[in-house]
Scaffold this active site. Structure first.
Site, short mmCIF file in Angstrom:
data_model
loop_
_atom_site.label_atom_id
_atom_site.label_comp_id
_atom_site.label_asym_id
_atom_site.label_seq_id
_atom_site.Cartn_x
_atom_site.Cartn_y
_atom_site.Cartn_z
N HIS A 36 108.07 54.40 61.48
CA HIS A 36 107.81 54.91 60.13
C HIS A 36 106.64 55.89 60.13
CE1 HIS A 36 104.17 52.36 59.34
NE2 HIS A 36 104.78 51.51 60.13
N ASP A 93 104.85 56.77 57.19
CA ASP A 93 103.83 56.56 56.15
C ASP A 93 102.70 55.73 56.71
OD1 ASP A 93 105.54 54.19 56.18
OD2 ASP A 93 104.47 53.55 54.37
N GLU A 152 107.39 52.23 54.79
CA GLU A 152 107.43 50.92 55.42
C GLU A 152 106.23 50.08 55.01
OE1 GLU A 152 106.52 47.92 58.63
OE2 GLU A 152 105.30 49.56 57.85
N GLU A 153 105.09 50.72 54.84
CA GLU A 153 103.85 49.99 54.55
C GLU A 153 103.85 49.35 53.17
OE1 GLU A 153 101.77 49.16 56.59
OE2 GLU A 153 101.69 50.60 58.24
#
Length: 415
Positions: A78, A80, A175-176
């Site tokens: 990911h 982000d 994702e975070e």
């Protein structure tokens, strides 16, 4: 090694912080900056079917160079970074031949990365570390993973003598904030299984994670002049405190490890008449996970029963929402995909560290979407804060693991 350093720094200096309060995908417009950059880079290194959709999911294919069929493997990371700590204006610092002592991240602010507190640093004595300048996170979570996947694909393109089947690549947003798999098109991706390159310490190989739920409880109250409140006032903040006091004291994040689950109060906002308590529930064992949810329901039910006559209705409104489940349930039937990664590490003289994830991963949700997806180390440490760092040698080893997995897949499935 310098090529990996340059590529990684090129990624982490692009601000891609995600936003849990946003309703868009990606949650922040700035994530497009790196997503579009990755698209161009994938094309430049020679991958096929490079695409980016309207949600910023980037996909690409490295075609097979075999004359026989083998399973298609995917690699996912990911782009982000967490909103827990700022990722704006990242200024990476390079520490060559780390001597095992303190690293001054920011002299002016007296911010020091010390092995006396972060003992894992001593694992990397003599290596090259990339750190922050003490004012931002680094972004190795998960731009180290992107660096590794991109570098491995480039290496395979440039070395066609290494035989491999079809390989798929995907880079995802958000994702975070728990949304990285929300719009992942598993069918379009077309892999038989995949690996997220999103672990920490070199050697990590994970196929178990928490079962997870989010809890919101809104406590109501009645505000009355405090001088005349006897028998009339109900302070919702004190009700919230009663609820929290019923949670097991030795089952919190700060008191548990390994396979031990927990209750974790994450936020309280309140006044006399309205208090919101938020918490998360985590457990690797599905039965224990369900019992934890039942326990919260029982405590809330008792509070409601106690105040039913005085308040006239439920005084506590409970909402429990499952977030993700333990990927072990989906990976266990196809354990050969874990064994393949384990063998790749062993052949590269990397000691596999197989352990449960005390958290979640896109791989968990992808596994339940039909794409079994264990997690492999990306090399970084101290994610989500100013003490984050990554050894360059760990990133190099992760590149080699990706290449070796592709190579072993071709060898083991030769007809």
């Amino acid at each position: 090694m310098q090529h990996i350093i340059d590529r990684f720094i090129g990624y982490v200096t692009v601000d891609t912080e995600s936003d849990p309060e946003s309703n868009t995908t990606p949650s922040t417009a700035k994530q497009w900056d790196l997503a579009n950059k990755l698209v161009e880079e994938l094309k430049q290194i020679g991958l096929s079917d490079v695409s980016i959709d309207d949600k910023s999911y980037v996909m690409a294919t490295l075609p097979s160079n075999l004359d026989y069929e083998v399973p298609t493997i995917g690699f996912v990371s990911h782009f982000d970074t967490t909103p827990d700590f700022t990722g704006k204006d990242v200024k990476p610092q390079i520490v060559k031949n780390y001597d095992g002592g303190d690293i001054v991240l920011n002299k002016e602010l007296n911010i020091v990365l010390s092995p006396s507190y972060f003992k894992d640093l001593l694992l990397y004595k003599g290596q090259t570390l990339i750190t922050t300048d003490g004012t931002t996170l680094l972004g190795a979570d998960d731009k180290a993973g992107i660096t590794e996947i991109m570098t491995a694909m480039e290496y395979l393109v440039q070395n066609p003598q290494i035989k491999h089947g079809t390989l798929k690549v995907c880079f995802t947003p958000d994702e975070e904030i728990g949304r990285g798999a929300d719009h992942f098109d598993v069918e379009k991706f077309g892999a038989d299984w995949a690996y997220t390159m999103d672990g920490s310490q070199i050697g990590e190989l994970e196929y178990e994670n928490f079962n997870a739920a989010g809890v919101k409880i809104r406590f109501k109250g009645k505000s009355v002049h405090p001088g005349y409140a006897k028998g009339k006032m109900i302070n919702s903040m004190l009700l919230a405190n009663k609820f929290i006091s019923k949670l097991p004291k030795d089952e919190t994040p700060e008191t548990t490890k390994n396979y031990e689950g927990f209750f974790h109060v994450t936020n309280i906002q309140g006044s006399i008449e309205d208090t919101l308590v938020q918490l998360i529930i985590r457990d690797h064992n599905r039965n224990k996970f369900e019992k934890r949810k039942e326990y919260v329901e029982e405590v809330v039910a008792k509070i409601n029963k106690k105040y039913q006559k005085q308040f006239g209705e439920d005084i506590a409104i409970l909402e429990i929402k499952d977030q993700y489940y333990n990927m072990r349930d989906k990976v266990a039937p196809v354990m050969h995909i874990v064994k393949l990664a384990e063998q790749a590490m062993k052949e590269l003289n990397i000691k596999p560290l197989i352990k449960p994830i005390r958290g979640g991963t896109d791989g968990s949700r992808l596994s339940f979407m039909g794409l079994p997806c264990p997690n492999i180390f990306a090399g970084g440490h101290n994610f989500h804060g100013k003490y984050e760092y990554v050894p360059v040698e760990s990133m190099q080893k992760a590149v080699e693991v990706i290449v070796k997995i592709a190579e072993l897949n071709a060898i083991q499935n030769k007809k």
